[in-house]
Design an enzyme around this catalytic site. Structure first.
Site, short mmCIF file in Angstrom:
data_model
loop_
_atom_site.label_atom_id
_atom_site.label_comp_id
_atom_site.label_asym_id
_atom_site.label_seq_id
_atom_site.Cartn_x
_atom_site.Cartn_y
_atom_site.Cartn_z
N LYS A 132 0.84 -1.21 0.00
CA LYS A 132 0.00 0.00 0.00
C LYS A 132 0.87 1.25 0.00
O LYS A 132 1.89 1.30 0.69
CB LYS A 132 -0.89 -0.01 1.25
CG LYS A 132 -1.89 1.13 1.32
CD LYS A 132 -2.74 1.03 2.60
CE LYS A 132 -3.81 2.10 2.67
NZ LYS A 132 -4.62 2.00 3.92
N SER A 188 -9.60 2.06 3.07
CA SER A 188 -8.74 2.77 2.16
C SER A 188 -7.80 1.86 1.38
O SER A 188 -7.29 2.26 0.33
CB SER A 188 -7.93 3.82 2.91
OG SER A 188 -7.07 3.20 3.85
N SER A 233 -9.63 -0.27 7.29
CA SER A 233 -9.10 -0.18 5.93
C SER A 233 -8.43 -1.43 5.38
O SER A 233 -8.12 -1.48 4.19
CB SER A 233 -8.10 0.98 5.83
OG SER A 233 -8.82 2.17 5.68
N1 GLN Z 1 -12.65 4.63 6.48
C1 GLN Z 1 -12.09 5.04 7.74
C2 GLN Z 1 -11.64 6.47 7.61
O1 GLN Z 1 -11.87 7.03 6.61
C3 GLN Z 1 -10.96 4.14 8.12
C4 GLN Z 1 -9.76 4.35 7.30
C5 GLN Z 1 -8.61 3.47 7.67
O2 GLN Z 1 -8.77 2.45 8.34
N2 GLN Z 1 -7.43 3.89 7.28
O3 GLN Z 1 -11.06 7.03 8.48
#
Ligand code: GLN
Length: 489
Positions: free
Chosen positions: A81, A156, A180
């Site tokens: 990532k 994400s 994410s």
């Molecule tokens: N979707 C959540 C956010 O936008 C979690 C994102 C993540 O786990 N990096 O903060």
């Protein structure tokens, strides 16, 4: 390359490389060819390192030829990532503000993958600074869901999940601050493991919310996630929050079965806006565990509904502090030699996207003098209550079984309102607030063929039980692959 190799999985590919049935270079070239053929339409990668990957593969093959063991991931092509730094390979966190930045070092997790023989193919798409649930907030391009290109892969870590599902990497690394890893794994029909907070060093993970962030693996099987975690876990003097424990031995748990295991179904995770097909699939997962000898109990986690509001104070507050370093001066741009002032202006103009700005505004507001008590401190108190809920549940049961997401993958553009997007993580956030491990495993599909993921939550440092139960679900429900990628590259 036959799709058979693309989907053989990390453990099996390492076995074949070590047994000289296939060379690391052959494997790497084959995966690179698949990326070249498919990723234009998919968008899983932000950068592909053809040359670097090939050079690493040559080294692995040379070691094997010399009778040395390159390690448990010998020649396994992986993707990383883009919020995790890689030496000499552009890393942007999918943000224009870091456009062209080439880190001078590897994140600890990446260094450990490489030391185990893995080949890094490239950097995977994600929401900017890991803020999002659909990969639509990437500063570069969206990533699509390999099951349906009109749908999102989740986020994400959307690229990390999509690459595995499409056979464009044997396994990947993602990060999970509020879901994410698990949410995109569920949307793409792959396995995703968010380790206990501190289990994996965060050194080299570009910080979003430091008290919640955790690096973890995504792969086509529970076995591969277990293998990758064994490789990347363990104390690291460079990360003061890394837990002083050796990497766990997880693979023996794959065949341990679930006889006698006490599995809790938290009532609060089956209420409200839960899609009936997802609910039915997760209940069927519970039944499968019972058939295999587990015992099922309903439990309660009464503060669950406060997880989302608490998360959206804590995470933006920490993000606002962490992102202050991107002032446009310290992290440079391609084509050096430009005047600093010009660089600064350019950076600002092409800087943070709207979601990142929103988080910085909310976080700065929450931390303002006079607001701290009302917001951040209150959120931390709620966090303690959420953690206590889990502690109490784990006195009664060994593991919790829940849906990973309220629905299967949604359509692109469907969740334009920020709160709608935030609700996509309603079942994954509490795990991060409590610092416990979570595993997303495929448990079938909707009538229209989209993957559904169950979530297993365990006690802190008890990834072993997640692997035990996850492997049982995998035996019961099998693995499915998106048909469009089953052919040769
Ligand atoms: N979707 C959540 C956010 O936008 C979690 C994102 C993540 O786990 N990096 O903060």
């Amino acid at each position: 390359m036959s799709a058979e190799l693309a989907y053989a999985g990390a453990a099996e590919l390492a076995r074949r490389v070590r047994a000289r049935e296939v060379s690391a270079v052959e494997l790497t070239d084959a995966f690179l060819a698949r990326i070249d053929a498919h990723d234009g339409a998919l968008g899983a990668y932000l950068a592909v390192d053809h040359e670097g990957a090939r050079n690493r593969a040559l080294i692995v093959d040379a070691m094997i030829a010399a009778g040395q063991d390159p390690g448990p991931l010998a020649g396994v092509p992986v993707g990383v990532k883009d919020v995790i730094v890689t030496e000499g390979l552009v890393t942007t966190a999918a943000s224009r503000i870091l456009d062209g930045w080439v880190p001078p070092y590897d994140a600890t997790a990446v260094a450990r993958l490489r030391a185990a023989g893995a080949i890094v193919l490239g950097k995977l798409n994600c929401d900017e600074f890991a803020m999002g649930s659909s990969n639509e907030r990437s500063g570069y391009r969206p990533c699509q869901n390999p099951w349906d290109l009109g749908r999102v892969p989740g986020g994400s870590s959307g690229g990390s999940a999509a690459a595995v599902a499409a056979g464009l990497a044997a396994a990947t690394l993602g990060t999970d601050t509020g879901g994410s890893i698990r949410q995109p794994a569920a949307f793409c029909g792959v396995v995703g493991l968010k380790p206990t907070y501190g289990r994996v060093s965060r050194w080299g993970a570009i910080a979003f919310a430091s008290s919640l962030d955790q690096i973890g693996p995504l792969a086509g099987s529970v076995e591969d996630c277990a293998l990758l975690l064994e490789v990347i876990a363990g104390a690291d003097p460079r990360d003061a929050t890394s837990i002083d424990q050796p990497a766990p031995s997880l693979r023996p748990a794959l065949t341990a079965g679930v006889a006698g295991l006490k599995v809790g179904l938290p009532r609060e995770y089956f209420e409200g806006a839960l899609d009936p097909e997802v609910a039915a699939a997760v209940r069927a997962a519970g039944d499968a565990l019972v058939t295999a000898g587990a015992e099922l109990r309903e439990v309660t986690l009464p503060h669950t509904r406060f997880a989302l509001p608490a998360y959206y104070v804590v995470a933006p507050a920490e993000a606002a502090s962490n992102l202050a370093r991107y002032d446009g001066v310290r992290f440079g741009h391609r084509g050096g030699g430009r005047e600093l002032a010009e660089m600064y202006a350019t950076t600002r103009a092409e800087g943070f996207g709207p979601e990142v700005k929103r988080r910085i505004m909310i976080g700065t507001y929450a931390l303002r003098a006079g607001h701290y008590e009302a917001y951040y401190r209150k959120a931390q108190q709620v966090r303690a209550l959420i953690k206590r809920d889990f502690d109490q549940a784990f006195e009664e049961v060994d593991v919790l079984l829940t849906p990973t997401t309220p629905t299967a993958a949604f359509a692109r553009g469907e969740k334009a309102a920020p709160l709608d997007m935030y609700l996509a993580d309603v079942f994954t956030l509490a795990c991060n607030l409590a610092g416990i491990p979570g595993l997303a495993v495929p448990v079938g599909a909707t009538a229209s063929g989209l993957p559904i993921g169950a979530q297993l939550l365990g006690r802190a440092l008890d990834e072993v039980t997640l692997v035990r139960a996850g492997a049982e679900l995998e035996r019961a429900f099998g693995t499915r692959r998106p048909p469009a990628y089953e052919g040769a590259a």
